[in-house]
Design a protein around this motif. Structure first.
Motif, short mmCIF file in Angstrom:
data_model
loop_
_atom_site.label_atom_id
_atom_site.label_comp_id
_atom_site.label_asym_id
_atom_site.label_seq_id
_atom_site.Cartn_x
_atom_site.Cartn_y
_atom_site.Cartn_z
N UNK A 1 24.42 23.89 19.36
CA UNK A 1 25.76 23.64 18.80
C UNK A 1 26.62 22.80 19.76
N UNK A 2 26.03 22.33 20.86
CA UNK A 2 26.75 21.43 21.77
C UNK A 2 27.35 22.09 22.99
N UNK A 3 27.00 23.35 23.24
CA UNK A 3 27.55 24.06 24.41
C UNK A 3 26.71 23.76 25.65
N UNK A 4 27.38 23.85 26.83
CA UNK A 4 26.72 23.65 28.12
C UNK A 4 26.65 24.99 28.84
N UNK A 5 25.53 25.28 29.48
CA UNK A 5 25.38 26.55 30.20
C UNK A 5 26.12 26.46 31.54
N UNK A 6 26.96 27.49 31.83
CA UNK A 6 27.69 27.53 33.10
C UNK A 6 27.41 28.85 33.80
N UNK A 7 27.27 28.81 35.12
CA UNK A 7 27.05 30.05 35.87
C UNK A 7 28.01 30.08 37.06
N UNK A 8 28.14 31.29 37.67
CA UNK A 8 29.04 31.42 38.81
C UNK A 8 28.69 32.65 39.63
N UNK A 9 29.48 32.94 40.68
CA UNK A 9 29.15 34.05 41.59
C UNK A 9 29.35 35.43 40.96
N UNK A 10 28.53 36.40 41.45
CA UNK A 10 28.69 37.78 40.97
C UNK A 10 29.74 38.53 41.80
N UNK A 11 29.95 38.06 43.04
CA UNK A 11 31.05 38.61 43.85
C UNK A 11 32.26 37.71 43.60
N UNK A 12 33.35 38.32 43.12
CA UNK A 12 34.53 37.54 42.72
C UNK A 12 35.78 37.98 43.45
N UNK A 13 36.79 37.14 43.38
CA UNK A 13 38.11 37.55 43.87
C UNK A 13 38.84 38.23 42.71
N UNK A 14 39.84 39.02 43.07
CA UNK A 14 40.67 39.68 42.06
C UNK A 14 41.30 38.64 41.12
N UNK A 15 41.63 37.49 41.70
CA UNK A 15 42.28 36.45 40.90
C UNK A 15 41.37 35.96 39.76
N UNK A 16 40.14 35.56 40.07
CA UNK A 16 39.27 35.00 39.03
C UNK A 16 38.79 36.05 38.03
N UNK A 17 38.65 37.30 38.49
CA UNK A 17 38.15 38.32 37.57
C UNK A 17 39.26 38.90 36.69
N UNK A 18 40.50 39.01 37.26
CA UNK A 18 41.57 39.68 36.50
C UNK A 18 42.83 38.84 36.31
N UNK A 19 43.45 38.43 37.43
CA UNK A 19 44.77 37.78 37.35
C UNK A 19 44.77 36.57 36.42
N UNK A 20 43.80 35.66 36.61
CA UNK A 20 43.79 34.43 35.81
C UNK A 20 43.49 34.73 34.36
N UNK A 21 42.97 35.93 34.09
CA UNK A 21 42.63 36.30 32.72
C UNK A 21 43.70 37.21 32.12
N UNK A 22 44.95 37.00 32.58
CA UNK A 22 46.11 37.69 32.01
C UNK A 22 46.00 39.20 32.16
N UNK A 23 45.38 39.64 33.27
CA UNK A 23 45.21 41.07 33.51
C UNK A 23 45.76 41.40 34.90
N UNK A 24 47.10 41.49 35.04
CA UNK A 24 47.69 41.74 36.37
C UNK A 24 47.37 43.15 36.88
N UNK A 25 47.73 43.39 38.12
CA UNK A 25 47.34 44.63 38.83
C UNK A 25 47.64 45.93 38.08
N UNK B 1 32.03 41.19 39.71
CA UNK B 1 32.69 40.76 38.48
C UNK B 1 32.40 41.73 37.33
N UNK B 2 33.41 41.93 36.47
CA UNK B 2 33.26 42.85 35.33
C UNK B 2 32.90 42.11 34.06
N UNK B 3 32.98 40.80 34.09
CA UNK B 3 32.60 39.96 32.95
C UNK B 3 32.30 38.56 33.49
N UNK B 4 31.69 37.72 32.66
CA UNK B 4 31.43 36.36 33.14
C UNK B 4 32.62 35.43 32.86
#
Ligand code: 2U9
Length: 327
Positions: free
Chosen positions: A124-148, A168-171
């Protein structure tokens, strides 16, 4: 001298007959017929003979030479043939011997599901993306509208590392990183291992696998999300599959929905989805007045369990061949 020639003939023929080695045979040829060989040495004595004796000795020498040559040639052929015959004998394959059993490996049911999912979305035109399993609080929660202090953090409580990083709790963090480095339009799919502080039972695991998709563009609407999800689920589970969307809540999508499929007579919840929350777009520097997007996520184990009628999630991690051989 004639006696000498007769003797040489006899000895040479015997030696040739009793050798069973080609190298040895060649040495015999040199020994008897070579330039410095025994025949030449005898013939060197011809000068001492009376003139009338020479023709008879000369012709006898030729007869001896020919006979020894013939014997050499015959023995050579016999030894060569024996060598080939021995080789054929040694290399013969006995097809009645029992075979060596080399068990074939195969794709793990979890990887099989991921492979099928990626195939569909790449189509369907999607590209596969991967990233680290150890994350900062910012990338896992803050940037995803989930503050402390957000209550959604309870549901996704995870394993924290010294220094404040976490597993990380999600990708979704992969998608944030991707958006920071790319401009829309975006179509990505992020498969990978995720972690939650969960009590392990037949349907829960503290380590599991997710796939999330993300599309960002101008003018993307909820109908685009619905169409994409429906197309995907029907390719996974079958053409006529009934699909329903129920309203739900996730901090990173608004509106949000849970997706159920009718499978073996029952409605089963298989994934969550929604329109990307404007706060998430703002966090990566996209203007939510220009761009909209949709996202969806699901657990790979749950898909595998539904598709293969697996009763306990732990079977997917035990590496028990009695289980794995069935796929
Ligand atoms: C970005 C913005 C939004 C991903 C989404 C879900 C809904 C969802 C669960 C399914 C079962 C996780 O494995 S599970 O426990 N996920 O319901 N996930 S929307 O939303 C995103 C992702 C990335 C930037």
């Amino acid at each position: 001298m004639q006696e000498q020639l007769k003797e040489l003939n006899q000895v040479a023929v015997n030696a040739i007959a009793s050798t069973d080695n080609l190298d040895e045979l060649d040495k015999l040829r040199v020994k008897y017929l070579g330039k410095k060989g025994e025949l030449s040495q005898i013939l060197r004595g011809m000068g001492k003979l009376a003139a009338q004796e020479r023709p008879a000795v000369g012709s006898q020498a030729n007869v001896v030479k020919e006979e020894v040559q013939q014997n050499l040639e015959q023995r050579k052929q016999a030894l060569q043939q024996a060598k080939i015959a021995a080789q054929i004998e040694a290399e013969t394959l006995d097809v009645t011997m029992p075979g060596v059993n080399r068990p074939l490996g195969r794709v793990h049911p979890l990887n099989g599901v991921v492979d099928r999912v990626l195939d569909i979305f790449v189509g369907l035109g999607y590209t596969v993306a991967t990233g680290p399993q150890i994350e900062t609080d910012y990338y896992n929660f803050e940037a995803l509208n989930t503050p402390k202090d957000h209550p959604a953090r309870d549901m996704q409580d995870t394993f924290y590392l010294p220094g404040g990083n976490l597993l990380r709790t999600h990708t979704s963090s992969v998608q944030i990183r991707y958006m920071e480095n790319n401009e829309p339009p975006i179509r990505i799919i992020a498969p990978g291992r995720v972690y939650r502080r969960d009590t392990v039972d037949a349907t829960h695991s503290a380590v599991f696998n997710q796939v999330e998709i993300l599309a960002i563009d101008q003018g993307l609407k909820f109908t685009d999300l619905k169409g994409t999800i429906k197309e995907f689920l029907q390719r996974m589970f079958g053409d006529e599959l009934p699909v329903q969307f129920r309203t739900s809540y996730f901090p990173f999508t608004e509106p949000s929905a849970e997706v159920d499929v009718q499978w073996k007579g029952k409605w089963l919840e298989v994934m969550g989805c929604g329109m990307v929350d404007p706060n998430v777009l703002k966090a990566v520097g996209y203007d939510p007045e220009i761009y909209t997007g949709f996202a969806a996520g699901f657990g790979v184990e749950r898909f595998a369990m539904v598709l293969h009628q697996i009763d306990d999630i732990r079977r997917l991690y035990n590496s028990d061949l009695r289980f794995l051989n069935q796929f």
